[in-house]
Motif scaffolding. Sequence first.
Motif, PDB file in Angstrom:
ATOM      1  N   SER A  54       0.833  -1.210   0.000  1.00  0.00           N
ATOM      2  CA  SER A  54       0.000   0.000   0.000  1.00  0.00           C
ATOM      3  C   SER A  54       0.868   1.260   0.000  1.00  0.00           C
ATOM      4  O   SER A  54       0.549   2.240  -0.671  1.00  0.00           O
ATOM      5  CB  SER A  54      -0.979   0.000   1.169  1.00  0.00           C
ATOM      6  OG  SER A  54      -0.279  -0.039   2.389  1.00  0.00           O
ATOM      7  N   LEU A  55       1.971   1.243   0.732  1.00  0.00           N
ATOM      8  CA  LEU A  55       2.904   2.370   0.723  1.00  0.00           C
ATOM      9  C   LEU A  55       3.516   2.529  -0.665  1.00  0.00           C
ATOM     10  O   LEU A  55       3.629   3.648  -1.184  1.00  0.00           O
ATOM     11  CB  LEU A  55       4.000   2.155   1.769  1.00  0.00           C
ATOM     12  CG  LEU A  55       5.125   3.190   1.810  1.00  0.00           C
ATOM     13  CD1 LEU A  55       4.568   4.579   2.127  1.00  0.00           C
ATOM     14  CD2 LEU A  55       6.179   2.788   2.837  1.00  0.00           C
ATOM     15  N   TYR A  56       3.873   1.424  -1.287  1.00  0.00           N
ATOM     16  CA  TYR A  56       4.476   1.445  -2.621  1.00  0.00           C
ATOM     17  C   TYR A  56       3.554   2.144  -3.619  1.00  0.00           C
ATOM     18  O   TYR A  56       4.003   2.986  -4.400  1.00  0.00           O
ATOM     19  CB  TYR A  56       4.768   0.011  -3.071  1.00  0.00           C
ATOM     20  CG  TYR A  56       5.443  -0.095  -4.413  1.00  0.00           C
ATOM     21  CD1 TYR A  56       6.822  -0.050  -4.513  1.00  0.00           C
ATOM     22  CD2 TYR A  56       4.704  -0.268  -5.578  1.00  0.00           C
ATOM     23  CE1 TYR A  56       7.467  -0.165  -5.738  1.00  0.00           C
ATOM     24  CE2 TYR A  56       5.332  -0.377  -6.812  1.00  0.00           C
ATOM     25  CZ  TYR A  56       6.700  -0.322  -6.893  1.00  0.00           C
ATOM     26  OH  TYR A  56       7.320  -0.437  -8.114  1.00  0.00           O
ATOM     27  N   ARG A  57       2.289   1.808  -3.585  1.00  0.00           N
ATOM     28  CA  ARG A  57       1.328   2.353  -4.557  1.00  0.00           C
ATOM     29  C   ARG A  57       1.187   3.867  -4.480  1.00  0.00           C
ATOM     30  O   ARG A  57       0.858   4.498  -5.474  1.00  0.00           O
ATOM     31  CB  ARG A  57      -0.035   1.698  -4.370  1.00  0.00           C
ATOM     32  CG  ARG A  57      -0.053   0.268  -4.822  1.00  0.00           C
ATOM     33  CD  ARG A  57      -1.466  -0.291  -4.807  1.00  0.00           C
ATOM     34  NE  ARG A  57      -1.434  -1.669  -5.257  1.00  0.00           N
ATOM     35  CZ  ARG A  57      -1.955  -2.679  -4.584  1.00  0.00           C
ATOM     36  NH1 ARG A  57      -2.562  -2.464  -3.437  1.00  0.00           N
ATOM     37  NH2 ARG A  57      -1.886  -3.899  -5.056  1.00  0.00           N
ATOM     38  N   THR A  58       1.423   4.443  -3.319  1.00  0.00           N
ATOM     39  CA  THR A  58       1.228   5.889  -3.147  1.00  0.00           C
ATOM     40  C   THR A  58       2.544   6.661  -3.104  1.00  0.00           C
ATOM     41  O   THR A  58       2.539   7.853  -2.804  1.00  0.00           O
ATOM     42  CB  THR A  58       0.437   6.161  -1.852  1.00  0.00           C
ATOM     43  OG1 THR A  58       1.174   5.646  -0.741  1.00  0.00           O
ATOM     44  CG2 THR A  58      -0.941   5.521  -1.906  1.00  0.00           C
TER      45      THR A  58
END
Length: 111
Positions: A54-58
Motif C-alpha cells: 500500500s505504501l508502494y502504490r502511493t
Amino acid sequence: EKPRAAPPGRTVAGSGHGLPIAPTDLDVLRGRGEVMNKHPGNVRFRKEVEKVKSLYRTSSHEVKNRLSWKILSKVRDYGGRFLEKDDKGNWLETNQNRARKKVAQALRETR
C-alpha cells in the motif's frame, strides 16, 4: 550496474560460471505456475511484499525504488536468494538487477 560476484559454489545467472544451486525453503524461485507459487520461499517473499504494497502504490518513483531494494535486502538477510533456471534446467542465482525487477513486479501486482 554490474551484477555482484557470486561466492564460491554459487553463480549468478548469465555469468556463465559457477555450480548449480540446490534451492532451499528460503529461496525465491523465478518462474510461473502452482509449484512456484507454493514454494515456501516464494510464499514468505509475497508476505514481505504485502507489508509494503500500500505504501508502494502511493509513493514517488524514488521511494518505490528504495522499497524494492529494501525487500531484496530483507530476503537476503534471512538467508534467501533469488534463483532462476538456466537453459539446462539448473538453478542459478539471479543477478541483483533482475532480482530487484522481480521485487518491483511483485509490488505492482494487484492480486
